[in-house]
Design a protein around this motif. Sequence first.
Motif, PDB file in Angstrom:
ATOM      1  N   ASN A 251       0.820  -1.219   0.000  1.00  0.00           N
ATOM      2  CA  ASN A 251       0.000   0.000   0.000  1.00  0.00           C
ATOM      3  C   ASN A 251       0.854   1.270   0.000  1.00  0.00           C
ATOM      4  OD1 ASN A 251      -2.457   1.293  -0.171  1.00  0.00           O
ATOM      5  ND2 ASN A 251      -2.754   1.384   2.038  1.00  0.00           N
ATOM      6  N   TYR A 267       8.140   2.824   9.334  1.00  0.00           N
ATOM      7  CA  TYR A 267       7.567   2.797   7.993  1.00  0.00           C
ATOM      8  C   TYR A 267       8.057   3.997   7.198  1.00  0.00           C
ATOM      9  CZ  TYR A 267       4.081   6.103   9.884  1.00  0.00           C
ATOM     10  OH  TYR A 267       3.459   7.181  10.470  1.00  0.00           O
ATOM     11  N   TYR A 291       3.169  -8.299   3.797  1.00  0.00           N
ATOM     12  CA  TYR A 291       1.926  -7.569   3.517  1.00  0.00           C
ATOM     13  C   TYR A 291       1.007  -8.437   2.681  1.00  0.00           C
ATOM     14  CZ  TYR A 291      -1.273  -3.992   1.694  1.00  0.00           C
ATOM     15  OH  TYR A 291      -2.379  -3.256   1.364  1.00  0.00           O
ATOM     16  N   ASP A 313      -1.327   0.231   7.807  1.00  0.00           N
ATOM     17  CA  ASP A 313      -0.078   0.378   7.050  1.00  0.00           C
ATOM     18  C   ASP A 313       1.141   0.600   7.928  1.00  0.00           C
ATOM     19  OD1 ASP A 313      -1.584   0.108   4.707  1.00  0.00           O
ATOM     20  OD2 ASP A 313      -1.992   2.255   4.639  1.00  0.00           O
TER      21      ASP A 313
END
Length: 359
Positions: A251, A267, A291, A313
């Motif tokens: 994503n 991240y 993921y 996420d």
Amino acid sequence: YSIATGTSTLTGPVILSSATGTINASTLNTYTTSLTSTSYAIPVLNSRGAFSEFFKINIGSPLATSLITSQTWREVAFGDGVFAAVGGNPSNASARSLDGGATWSAQTMPSSSYWLAITYGGGNFVAMGGATGTLAAYSTNKILSWITSTMPVSKDWLDVTYGNSRFVAVSGVTSTAAAYSTNGGATWTSSSLPVSQTWFGVAYGNGNFVAVGYPNASAGDTAAYSLDNGATWAASTLPSTKYWRRVAYGNKRFVAISGASSNSAAYSTDGGITWIASTLPATKYWLDVVYGNGTFIATSGLPTSTGAISLDDGETWKEYILSSDNDWYSVAYGNGKFVMVGGNPDTVSAHISTTLTIP
């Protein structure tokens, strides 16, 4: 409606698969399941349509499965309908599943080694013989057979990934060595990472390759990214000095986890150039991250029956619980399932986490 969990009441609707149970429509507050044993964390959709809460259910043996032989199963990958796993204690064992991890058949690597990494791309599986050396292998027929290939330098080749029509591998211990293959893993070309350390993980996404690791026998904060398909690399800085172990893409962002008794994750939304800190739900030896279907899943070990799940996420994480303790070295996603493999001690166990599949 609301679901009573015993400790709090959560607002639905609850997202469930048929394997996990049903909501009692008459009372709208009773969750039932015919499966018993281990507590699982299931995400709940709140009134704003966002996943933000969890509650526990019981679920058991239907999620447990067995690999074909006792082994320290180091990594599992998915491609072309096949889950493929390699072992490294050392051995020449590999295994494949054509039914989502429910059953496995034994396959044979080209030689005995510490096979630490496997990935899929472009019709081929590629595996790394992790002990110091130049051994690698590729399969063009869903790992029914393997062909040996040679890495450009003798190193501990620790991870491999695929993107933009090439495989990219990274190495340790105390190494700058990376390599890429443009012909399905048959031959490899050297490249150099920006600092010498144990590069434990590499992933591809949105045109970039990103690698994470740490200095030998000490924590670090250096990651690396490549904008030219693994030919050259630049350094970036992770948000804390940790034993960064694995990285995954999903994503439009990379998510990294740290191992060696840590709760640190991070991240990146700009291709691995800058990083933002996040926090895993417990201090553990985090081993892998993947993921799938809107969800990041992290596994851990030493051994343990818990891991972490993120539905936003990689920004926040919650704990999930598996049916048995293990060093869950690797997790892969495919055909609606997260499949995990591990080994501590050597084991035949794998895990199919259908409850972690979010519709």
